[in-house]
Structures are given as structure tokens and as C-alpha cells.
Motif scaffolding. Structure first.
Motif, PDB file in Angstrom:
ATOM      1  N   PRO A 105      79.857 -15.433  64.365  1.00 46.18           N
ATOM      2  CA  PRO A 105      78.477 -15.362  63.904  1.00 46.18           C
ATOM      3  C   PRO A 105      77.669 -16.614  63.908  1.00 46.18           C
ATOM      4  CG  PRO A 105      79.949 -14.372  62.311  1.00 46.18           C
ATOM      5  CD  PRO A 105      80.728 -15.171  63.225  1.00 46.18           C
ATOM      6  N   VAL A 106      76.394 -16.508  64.358  1.00 45.37           N
ATOM      7  CA  VAL A 106      75.746 -17.775  64.326  1.00 45.37           C
ATOM      8  C   VAL A 106      74.444 -17.493  63.733  1.00 45.37           C
ATOM      9  CG1 VAL A 106      74.564 -19.740  65.693  1.00 45.37           C
ATOM     10  CG2 VAL A 106      76.769 -18.659  66.524  1.00 45.37           C
ATOM     11  N   GLU A 107      74.081 -18.384  62.334  1.00 41.75           N
ATOM     12  CA  GLU A 107      72.486 -17.942  61.945  1.00 41.75           C
ATOM     13  C   GLU A 107      71.635 -18.897  62.641  1.00 41.75           C
ATOM     14  OE1 GLU A 107      72.422 -18.220  57.703  1.00 41.75           O
ATOM     15  OE2 GLU A 107      70.399 -17.829  57.757  1.00 41.75           O
ATOM     16  N   VAL A 108      70.449 -18.237  63.103  1.00 42.99           N
ATOM     17  CA  VAL A 108      69.328 -18.554  63.957  1.00 42.99           C
ATOM     18  C   VAL A 108      68.157 -18.529  63.325  1.00 42.99           C
ATOM     19  CG1 VAL A 108      68.487 -18.413  66.227  1.00 42.99           C
ATOM     20  CG2 VAL A 108      70.967 -18.233  65.957  1.00 42.99           C
ATOM     21  N   ILE A 109      67.206 -19.357  63.269  1.00 47.86           N
ATOM     22  CA  ILE A 109      65.660 -19.329  62.962  1.00 47.86           C
ATOM     23  C   ILE A 109      65.339 -18.123  63.745  1.00 47.86           C
ATOM     24  CG2 ILE A 109      63.595 -20.651  63.269  1.00 47.86           C
ATOM     25  CD1 ILE A 109      65.161 -21.624  61.066  1.00 47.86           C
ATOM     26  N   PRO A 110      64.449 -17.204  63.420  1.00 48.00           N
ATOM     27  CA  PRO A 110      63.963 -15.853  64.415  1.00 48.00           C
ATOM     28  C   PRO A 110      63.453 -16.352  65.462  1.00 48.00           C
ATOM     29  CG  PRO A 110      63.739 -15.707  61.900  1.00 48.00           C
ATOM     30  CD  PRO A 110      64.078 -17.035  61.998  1.00 48.00           C
ATOM     31  N   MET A 111      62.538 -17.246  65.704  1.00 49.87           N
ATOM     32  CA  MET A 111      61.643 -17.495  66.973  1.00 49.87           C
ATOM     33  C   MET A 111      62.602 -18.168  67.827  1.00 49.87           C
ATOM     34  SD  MET A 111      59.568 -21.118  66.273  1.00 49.87           S
ATOM     35  CE  MET A 111      59.307 -21.412  68.050  1.00 49.87           C
ATOM     36  N   ALA A 112      63.886 -18.753  67.317  1.00 47.20           N
ATOM     37  CA  ALA A 112      64.792 -19.494  68.622  1.00 47.20           C
ATOM     38  C   ALA A 112      65.932 -18.414  69.203  1.00 47.20           C
ATOM     39  CB  ALA A 112      65.235 -20.618  67.686  1.00 47.20           C
ATOM     40  N   ARG A 113      65.713 -17.013  68.581  1.00 42.66           N
ATOM     41  CA  ARG A 113      66.837 -16.136  69.040  1.00 42.66           C
ATOM     42  C   ARG A 113      67.293 -16.114  70.443  1.00 42.66           C
ATOM     43  NH1 ARG A 113      64.600 -11.248  68.101  1.00 42.66           N
ATOM     44  NH2 ARG A 113      64.857 -10.706  70.493  1.00 42.66           N
ATOM     45  N   SER A 114      66.326 -16.058  71.420  1.00 45.14           N
ATOM     46  CA  SER A 114      66.527 -15.604  72.808  1.00 45.14           C
ATOM     47  C   SER A 114      66.948 -17.179  73.282  1.00 45.14           C
ATOM     48  CB  SER A 114      65.240 -15.168  73.404  1.00 45.14           C
ATOM     49  OG  SER A 114      65.038 -13.982  72.953  1.00 45.14           O
ATOM     50  N   LEU A 115      66.336 -18.282  72.867  1.00 43.02           N
ATOM     51  CA  LEU A 115      66.631 -19.525  73.312  1.00 43.02           C
ATOM     52  C   LEU A 115      68.277 -20.001  73.248  1.00 43.02           C
ATOM     53  CD1 LEU A 115      66.077 -22.478  74.294  1.00 43.02           C
ATOM     54  CD2 LEU A 115      65.717 -22.875  71.777  1.00 43.02           C
ATOM     55  N   VAL A 116      68.484 -19.540  71.865  1.00 47.20           N
ATOM     56  CA  VAL A 116      69.753 -20.056  71.218  1.00 47.20           C
ATOM     57  C   VAL A 116      70.798 -19.062  72.215  1.00 47.20           C
ATOM     58  CG1 VAL A 116      71.582 -20.016  69.544  1.00 47.20           C
ATOM     59  CG2 VAL A 116      69.074 -21.081  69.005  1.00 47.20           C
ATOM     60  N   ALA A 117      70.441 -17.725  72.219  1.00 47.71           N
ATOM     61  CA  ALA A 117      71.552 -16.689  72.905  1.00 47.71           C
ATOM     62  C   ALA A 117      71.568 -17.322  74.493  1.00 47.71           C
ATOM     63  CB  ALA A 117      70.806 -15.404  73.050  1.00 47.71           C
ATOM     64  N   ARG A 118      70.634 -17.866  75.163  1.00 47.91           N
ATOM     65  CA  ARG A 118      70.728 -18.295  76.456  1.00 47.91           C
ATOM     66  C   ARG A 118      71.652 -19.639  76.644  1.00 47.91           C
ATOM     67  NH1 ARG A 118      65.187 -17.036  76.607  1.00 47.91           N
ATOM     68  NH2 ARG A 118      64.641 -19.359  76.499  1.00 47.91           N
ATOM     69  N   GLU A 119      71.639 -20.367  75.514  1.00 47.52           N
ATOM     70  CA  GLU A 119      72.278 -21.563  75.417  1.00 47.52           C
ATOM     71  C   GLU A 119      73.405 -21.437  75.315  1.00 47.52           C
ATOM     72  OE1 GLU A 119      70.418 -25.279  74.359  1.00 47.52           O
ATOM     73  OE2 GLU A 119      68.618 -24.966  75.187  1.00 47.52           O
ATOM     74  N   ILE A 120      73.725 -20.629  74.121  1.00 47.20           N
ATOM     75  CA  ILE A 120      75.302 -20.168  73.813  1.00 47.20           C
ATOM     76  C   ILE A 120      76.065 -19.484  75.079  1.00 47.20           C
ATOM     77  CG2 ILE A 120      76.605 -18.601  72.355  1.00 47.20           C
ATOM     78  CD1 ILE A 120      74.934 -18.959  70.154  1.00 47.20           C
ATOM     79  N   LEU A 121      75.363 -18.772  75.701  1.00 51.90           N
ATOM     80  CA  LEU A 121      76.143 -18.108  76.912  1.00 51.90           C
ATOM     81  C   LEU A 121      76.306 -19.243  78.015  1.00 51.90           C
ATOM     82  CD1 LEU A 121      76.550 -15.619  78.658  1.00 51.90           C
ATOM     83  CD2 LEU A 121      74.268 -15.481  79.301  1.00 51.90           C
ATOM     84  N   GLU A 122      75.290 -20.351  78.187  1.00 54.28           N
ATOM     85  CA  GLU A 122      75.643 -21.145  78.990  1.00 54.28           C
ATOM     86  C   GLU A 122      76.749 -22.151  78.542  1.00 54.28           C
ATOM     87  OE1 GLU A 122      71.950 -22.968  80.763  1.00 54.28           O
ATOM     88  OE2 GLU A 122      73.005 -24.819  80.815  1.00 54.28           O
ATOM     89  N   LEU A 123      76.838 -22.619  77.246  1.00 59.34           N
ATOM     90  CA  LEU A 123      77.677 -23.291  76.838  1.00 59.34           C
ATOM     91  C   LEU A 123      79.112 -23.078  76.620  1.00 59.34           C
ATOM     92  CD1 LEU A 123      77.011 -26.313  75.708  1.00 59.34           C
ATOM     93  CD2 LEU A 123      77.165 -25.157  73.460  1.00 59.34           C
ATOM     94  N   THR A 124      79.360 -21.647  76.205  1.00 65.80           N
ATOM     95  CA  THR A 124      80.601 -21.149  76.009  1.00 65.80           C
ATOM     96  C   THR A 124      81.156 -19.972  76.883  1.00 65.80           C
ATOM     97  OG1 THR A 124      79.650 -19.422  74.489  1.00 65.80           O
ATOM     98  CG2 THR A 124      79.965 -21.361  73.336  1.00 65.80           C
ATOM     99  N   GLY A 125      80.047 -19.420  77.434  1.00 61.33           N
ATOM    100  CA  GLY A 125      80.395 -18.169  78.273  1.00 61.33           C
ATOM    101  C   GLY A 125      80.771 -16.896  77.511  1.00 61.33           C
TER     102      GLY A 125
END
Ligand code: 5RP
Length: 215
Positions: free
Chosen positions: A130-150
Motif C-alpha cells: 500500500p502507498v498513500e497518495v495525494i489524489p491529484m498525483a494518483r496517475s503520476l505516482v502509479a506511472r513512476e512506481i511501475l517504472e521504478l519497481t516493475g
């Protein structure tokens, strides 16, 4: 598993001392701890709570809930976990309370983690992180997590945290270096807290059973 959770929670009561302010986590295992803490309500100053859910349960037992800013450093924090590795690194946040849980863990001298045996793993990551995220950053954070961790981030639809944020659950991870992953994910703008407790792991883990195991 609920009997194992109860046995772990009741063992943790042995760490409570007269006059303490007790840090209290969130979840079904902690609910048993709160119920057991009720017998101590006139011997402790009160509790610092990690969620609205735990606050309601504490108050229902007449246990005073104290703001962390007023409490200062705590000597004891008791909380559950979704996964626990042999070094007492944890995944937490299945109940969406990870940010406040992390704050209280950091403020506490001793963190006692109470789990049933199903939570013990060799490598963290089978339970979606689980990662808690500011609502407006949801898609950005999802993309970066995918890139960073797979890993595959999935929005926990319909869930709003006590802090007004959203949760991304990251699937398909095998977290061999939890501290490095915690630090890396914490750097992404929009991330409020990561459900990895590696920088500040548990000090003691109690695994519920007959008898409970203290690690
Ligand atoms: C809540 C948590 C909980 O400690 C974790 O989800 C374990 O819950 P349970 O005791 O119900 O199995 O991190 O955010």
C-alpha cells in the motif's frame, strides 16, 4: 486465524506499564489489543490512536485518546502488520492507516508488532504494497512506481484515508531490499507514505499461537 490474533494481542499487554501513554495501531489484531487494554484504562494515561476506527474503539471502552503533539515521545506502540520478514521489516496499510501508523512508530521507543503466523514471510511483497497518495498525483505516482519497481499499482477504488488521500496497492513485488525501496518510493512527489516499515522496523514481533512466540 482470529484466535491467533487474539493470543498475540493479549501477550502484548505484558508490555504495558502503569502511567503510560500507549500508541495504538489499526486492524482486527489491534482490536483485540484495545479490548484487552480496557482493563488497564485507570492505570494508563491514555492512548495515541492511528485511525478513526481505533479511536472509536478506544473511546467505546472509556480509554482517553490523546493527541500525539500533546503526548510527546511514546515508550510503547502496538500494531499489526500484513507481512513480516525475518528482520522484522513489515508491510502495513491493509487497513489504509499506514501514514498515521508510521508517524506513531517513529515517535515510539518500542514498537511491538502483533501478528498471526500467516503474516510471516521470507521476502516481502506477496501482499500488495500500500502507498498513500495525494489524489491529484494518483496517475503520476502509479506511472513512476511501475517504472521504478516493475510492480503493478492498483487504485484501491472507493477508499479515502483518514487524511483525505487515496491508496495505490502495488502488486507483483519481491522486495529484497525493503529499506532501499522505501527510500526510493518516498522520493516520488505526491507520495504521502509507503507501507514499508524497514527504515523503522518492529522491535519485537509477537506471533499468536499456543503459546505465543516472541521474536
Ligand atoms: C492497517 C494495518 C494493519 O495492521 C494490517 O492491515 C493488519 O491488519 P489485521 O490485524 O486486520 O490483519 O497496517 O493499516
Amino acid at each position: 486465524m482470529s484466535e491467533a490474533k487474539k493470543l498475540a494481542a493479549e501477550k502484548a499487554i505484558e508490555y504495558v506499564e502503569d502511567g503510560m501513554i500507549v500508541g495504538v495501531g489499526t486492524g482486527s489484531t489491534v482490536a483485540y489489543f484495545i479490548d484487552a487494554l480496557a482493563a488497564w484504562k485507570d492505570r494508563i494515561q491514555g492512548a495515541v490512536s492511528s485511525s478513526e476506527q481505533s479511536t472509536a474503539r478506544l473511546k467505546s471502552h472509556g480509554i482517553e485518546v490523546i493527541d500525539l503533539n500533546a503526548a510527546g515521545p511514546l515508550s510503547l506502540y502496538v500494531d499489526g502488520a500484513d507481512e513480516c520478514d525475518p528482520r522484522k521489516h513489515l508491510i502495513k496499510g491493509g487497513g489504509a492507516a499506514l501514514t498515521r501508523e508510521k508517524i506513531i512508530a517513529e515517535a515510539s521507543e518500542r514498537f511491538i508488532c502483533i501478528i498471526d503466523p500467516s503474516k510471516q514471510v521470507d521476502v516481502l511483497g506477496k501482499f500488495p504494497l500500500p502507498v498513500e497518495v495525494i489524489p491529484m498525483a494518483r496517475s503520476l505516482v502509479a506511472r513512476e512506481i511501475l517504472e521504478l519497481t516493475g510492480g503493478q499499482p492498483v487504485w484501491r477504488d472507493g477508499v479515502v484515508t483518514d487524511n483525505g488521500n487515496v491508496i495505490l496497492d502495488v502488486h507483483n513485488l519481491a522486495i529484497t531490499d525493503p529499506k532501499a525501496m522505501e527510500l526510493a518510493l518516498n522520493q516520488i512527489p505526491g507520495v504521502v507514505a509507503v507501507g514499508l516499515f524497514a527504515r523503522r522496523p518492529a522491535d519485537v514481533v509477537i506471533v499468536g499461537g499456543q503459546p505465543p512466540q516472541v521474536l
